[in-house]
Scaffold this active site. Structure first.
Site, PDB file in Angstrom:
ATOM      1  N   HIS A  24       0.845  -1.112   0.013  1.00 19.48           N
ATOM      2  CA  HIS A  24       0.170   0.065   0.155  1.00 19.48           C
ATOM      3  C   HIS A  24       0.748   1.381  -0.021  1.00 19.48           C
ATOM      4  CE1 HIS A  24      -3.136  -2.650   2.238  1.00 19.48           C
ATOM      5  NE2 HIS A  24      -3.357  -2.508   1.071  1.00 19.48           N
ATOM      6  N   LYS A  59     -17.437  -6.072   7.358  1.00 24.60           N
ATOM      7  CA  LYS A  59     -16.311  -6.606   7.096  1.00 24.60           C
ATOM      8  C   LYS A  59     -15.413  -7.298   8.247  1.00 24.60           C
ATOM      9  CE  LYS A  59     -14.058  -5.857   2.573  1.00 24.60           C
ATOM     10  NZ  LYS A  59     -12.854  -5.403   1.915  1.00 24.60           N
ATOM     11  N   ARG A  62      -2.025  -6.292  -7.953  1.00 25.49           N
ATOM     12  CA  ARG A  62      -1.022  -7.072  -7.629  1.00 25.49           C
ATOM     13  C   ARG A  62      -0.682  -8.385  -8.787  1.00 25.49           C
ATOM     14  NH1 ARG A  62      -3.176  -8.116  -1.851  1.00 25.49           N
ATOM     15  NH2 ARG A  62      -5.037  -7.702  -3.232  1.00 25.49           N
ATOM     16  N   SER A 114      -3.095  -7.870   3.252  1.00 26.25           N
ATOM     17  CA  SER A 114      -3.071  -7.406   5.024  1.00 26.25           C
ATOM     18  C   SER A 114      -3.810  -8.567   5.283  1.00 26.25           C
ATOM     19  CB  SER A 114      -4.515  -6.402   4.864  1.00 26.25           C
ATOM     20  OG  SER A 114      -4.194  -5.119   4.429  1.00 26.25           O
TER      21      SER A 114
HETATM   22  P1  ADP Z   1      -9.707  -3.749  -0.218  1.00 28.85           P
HETATM   23  O1  ADP Z   1     -10.073  -2.276  -0.872  1.00 28.85           O
HETATM   24  O2  ADP Z   1     -10.120  -4.622  -1.563  1.00 28.85           O
HETATM   25  O3  ADP Z   1     -10.362  -4.110   0.855  1.00 28.85           O
HETATM   26  P2  ADP Z   1      -7.130  -3.629   0.354  1.00 28.85           P
HETATM   27  O4  ADP Z   1      -7.358  -2.394   1.609  1.00 28.85           O
HETATM   28  O5  ADP Z   1      -6.027  -4.316   0.881  1.00 28.85           O
HETATM   29  O6  ADP Z   1      -8.362  -4.131  -0.475  1.00 28.85           O
HETATM   30  O7  ADP Z   1      -6.284  -2.491  -0.727  1.00 28.85           O
HETATM   31  C1  ADP Z   1      -6.357  -1.483  -1.212  1.00 28.85           C
HETATM   32  C2  ADP Z   1      -6.067  -1.244  -2.515  1.00 28.85           C
HETATM   33  O8  ADP Z   1      -4.389  -1.638  -2.555  1.00 28.85           O
HETATM   34  C3  ADP Z   1      -6.600  -2.037  -3.629  1.00 28.85           C
HETATM   35  O9  ADP Z   1      -6.347  -1.728  -4.875  1.00 28.85           O
HETATM   36  C4  ADP Z   1      -5.341  -3.282  -3.673  1.00 28.85           C
HETATM   37  O10 ADP Z   1      -5.475  -3.997  -4.774  1.00 28.85           O
HETATM   38  C5  ADP Z   1      -4.103  -2.689  -3.282  1.00 28.85           C
HETATM   39  N1  ADP Z   1      -3.030  -3.322  -2.941  1.00 28.85           N
HETATM   40  C6  ADP Z   1      -3.197  -4.281  -1.908  1.00 28.85           C
HETATM   41  N2  ADP Z   1      -2.006  -4.855  -1.420  1.00 28.85           N
HETATM   42  C7  ADP Z   1      -1.117  -4.473  -2.350  1.00 28.85           C
HETATM   43  C8  ADP Z   1       0.073  -4.738  -2.517  1.00 28.85           C
HETATM   44  N3  ADP Z   1       0.790  -5.635  -1.788  1.00 28.85           N
HETATM   45  N4  ADP Z   1       0.636  -3.788  -3.726  1.00 28.85           N
HETATM   46  C9  ADP Z   1       0.205  -3.106  -4.235  1.00 28.85           C
HETATM   47  N5  ADP Z   1      -1.175  -2.755  -4.103  1.00 28.85           N
HETATM   48  C10 ADP Z   1      -1.950  -3.488  -3.225  1.00 28.85           C
END
Ligand code: ADP
Length: 163
Positions: A17, A41, A90, A128
């Site tokens: 992130h 969630k 990813r 996460s």
């Molecule tokens: P969500 O919004 O689907 O609950 P997250 O909070 O984990 O998921 O992720 C927010 C954003 O960050 C999404 O666009 C996700 O694809 C991206 N993301 C999550 N993990 C990574 C990573 N390791 N590298 C790059 N982008 C990521």
């Protein structure tokens, strides 16, 4: 002024992130990180904790702000006058889901365009949920979460053995 939003659960923020945040902040004048407050969630961290952790990690990036939101992402974008929605990709497995959401959002709010940043390879396996899983057993997550929040993450998720 070009305003972008980067919405997500960030439960907790990972190095994947923060990599996307740094790179996206270079592309817009202002980047607003929207932390989704979605009680259905059942997140491990409260929305306040997630916002605080991201603030710690991004405090040196002047054009980044962090806030929570609930409801539709498009409504948050409208409220913030944002025209760009940032998401990270990813792997191919992320693509189908993200494409569908991007198209739905564009239909709901044609003034909003989604841009995808592909993850840096060293973070492509990171999520996460894996951080929560490994951290809950006391495994080493120092290569997965920003150092500024490492203690916060352990304090919350490491289930220390009784006695
Ligand atoms: P969500 O919004 O689907 O609950 P997250 O909070 O984990 O998921 O992720 C927010 C954003 O960050 C999404 O666009 C996700 O694809 C991206 N993301 C999550 N993990 C990574 C990573 N390791 N590298 C790059 N982008 C990521």
């Amino acid at each position: 002024m070009k305003i972008g939003i980067y919405p997500g659960s960030f439960d907790p923020i990972t190095l994947g992130h923060s990599d996307i945040i740094r790179r996206a902040s270079d592309l817009v004048d202002q980047l607003i990180i929207g932390v989704l407050n979605n009680s259905s969630k059942h997140p491990a961290f409260t929305v306040e904790e997630r916002v605080e952790m991201i603030k710690k990690v991004t405090k040196d990036i002047p054009n980044v702000t962090v806030e929570s939101f609930s409801g539709l992402t498009v409504d948050f974008a409208k409220q913030k006058d944002a025209r760009i929605l940032v998401r990270g990709l990813r792997a191919v497995t992320d693509f189908e889901y993200e494409l569908q959401i991007a198209q739905l959002n564009h239909k709901l709010h044609p003034g909003l365009d989604t841009i995808f940043l592909t993850t840096s390879v060293e973070y492509s396996y990171l999520s996460s949920s894996s951080v929560r899983e490994i951290g809950s057993y006391g495994g080493d997550i120092s290569g997965f979460v920003p150092k500024e929040v490492l203690k916060d993450v352990y304090d919350k998720i490491y289930k220390k053995k009784e006695n």
